[in-house]
Structures are given as C-alpha cells and as structure tokens.
Motif scaffolding. Structure first.
Motif, short mmCIF file in Angstrom:
data_model
loop_
_atom_site.label_atom_id
_atom_site.label_comp_id
_atom_site.label_asym_id
_atom_site.label_seq_id
_atom_site.Cartn_x
_atom_site.Cartn_y
_atom_site.Cartn_z
N GLN A 110 0.84 -1.20 0.00
CA GLN A 110 0.00 0.00 0.00
C GLN A 110 0.88 1.25 0.00
O GLN A 110 0.61 2.21 -0.69
N SER A 111 1.93 1.22 0.82
CA SER A 111 2.85 2.35 0.94
C SER A 111 4.10 1.87 1.67
O SER A 111 4.01 1.25 2.72
N ASP A 112 5.24 2.19 1.10
CA ASP A 112 6.53 1.82 1.69
C ASP A 112 7.39 3.09 1.78
O ASP A 112 8.40 3.23 1.09
N PRO A 113 6.99 4.04 2.64
CA PRO A 113 7.65 5.34 2.65
C PRO A 113 9.12 5.31 3.06
O PRO A 113 9.88 6.20 2.67
N ASP A 114 9.53 4.31 3.82
CA ASP A 114 10.93 4.21 4.24
C ASP A 114 11.75 3.26 3.37
O ASP A 114 12.92 3.00 3.66
N GLY A 115 11.13 2.71 2.33
CA GLY A 115 11.85 1.85 1.40
C GLY A 115 12.32 0.53 1.98
O GLY A 115 13.35 0.01 1.58
N TRP A 116 11.54 -0.03 2.91
CA TRP A 116 11.93 -1.31 3.53
C TRP A 116 12.14 -2.41 2.50
O TRP A 116 13.03 -3.24 2.65
#
Length: 161
Positions: A76-82
C-alpha cells in the motif's frame, strides 16, 4: 466495513511486526485486542487456526500470517523503502532463521521449566550462536541488517530480540 480489522495481542512478536508495518505504511485499521484465553468468535470464524495476528481486509479477504500482513501493508505504501533494502532472498533467509530455529530456542529459553532437557543458559547460548551473534556481526558492519537503511528483515526480526 471501511477499515481493515486487525486482531492482535500486544505482547505477541508476530502481531507486533504486523502493527509496525501497518503503522509505517500509514494504513489506518481498526484494532481488536484479543485475550488469548477468550478468543473472539468473529476472529475464529475468519481464521480457524486461532492465532494472532489476523487482518480482515475491507473486501472480506483475510490475511492470517504476520509476513503476509507486512507485505500487504508495504504494498500500500513503503515510505521508508523497507522492500528496497538489500536482496529479498537475504531478507527472507534472515527472517526464516528467526522464525524457525531461533524462535524454537527462544521459546525453550523463555520457558525452560517446560523443557528440562537442558539448562536455560544452554538454550540462550545456542540462540546467541545461531542467530544473535550473526545479527550483531552484521550490525557491527552496517547500521541495519541489510545495509544503510531499515528493511523488512529489521522490522520482522526486531520484536523477537
């Protein structure tokens, strides 16, 4: 149902990592805290395996494994780029060692009275040799397990150590 519903138990490391991924992804959800001795009928109807976490999505589909919940949340969202840190294969190998042999030893260490074959210290040392030592060696070389930034492996393993 407009929000996903997460059935969770605050001290369960599998539920912790699911909540962590949902939070980092910014996915709003309705939390249903579960008393493990009195599991709600609604959760049992969704997931007969009767363990947390369980995530019911707005479309009615159900995710019953913490790693599946993490993957869904980060899709959905990976804002920290995991998901972009390190190789997916390396992350999966670290998580598999954590969830398999390390968790086995961790349970024996935590509940040594249920496993009298060895002393508690024996289980601890095996866990250090197998998993904690290699993790520490990685972290001595880089700030996170797979490189310069946090990864799925960091988040998935963190609640266990």
């Amino acid at each position: 149902m407009s929000l996903p519903i997460l059935y969770s138990f605050r001290r369960c490391p599998y539920a912790m990592r699911a909540r962590l991924a949902l939070r980092v992804a910014g996915v709003p959800y309705a939390l249903r805290e579960v008393a493990l001795k009195a599991k709600p009928a609604a959760m049992l109807a969704l997931s007969p395996k009767a363990t947390v976490p369980v995530l019911q999505l707005p479309d009615g589909s159900v995710l019953e494994e913490s790693l599946d919940i993490m993957a869904w949340a980060l899709a959905q969202s990976d804002p920290d780029g995991w998901l972009a840190q390190g190789s997916a294969g390396e992350a999966q190998a670290l998580i598999a060692r954590n969830d398999g042999p390390f968790k086995h030893l961790l349970d024996r260490y935590k509940y040594a009275n249920r496993h009298p074959e060895h002393a508690q210290a024996h289980y601890r040392q095996q866990a250090v040799d197998l998993h904690i030592g290699p993790l520490n060696a990685r972290l001595a070389a880089t700030r996170y397990l797979l490189g310069a930034g946090p990864s799925l492996a960091d988040a998935a393993i963190f609640p266990f150590v």
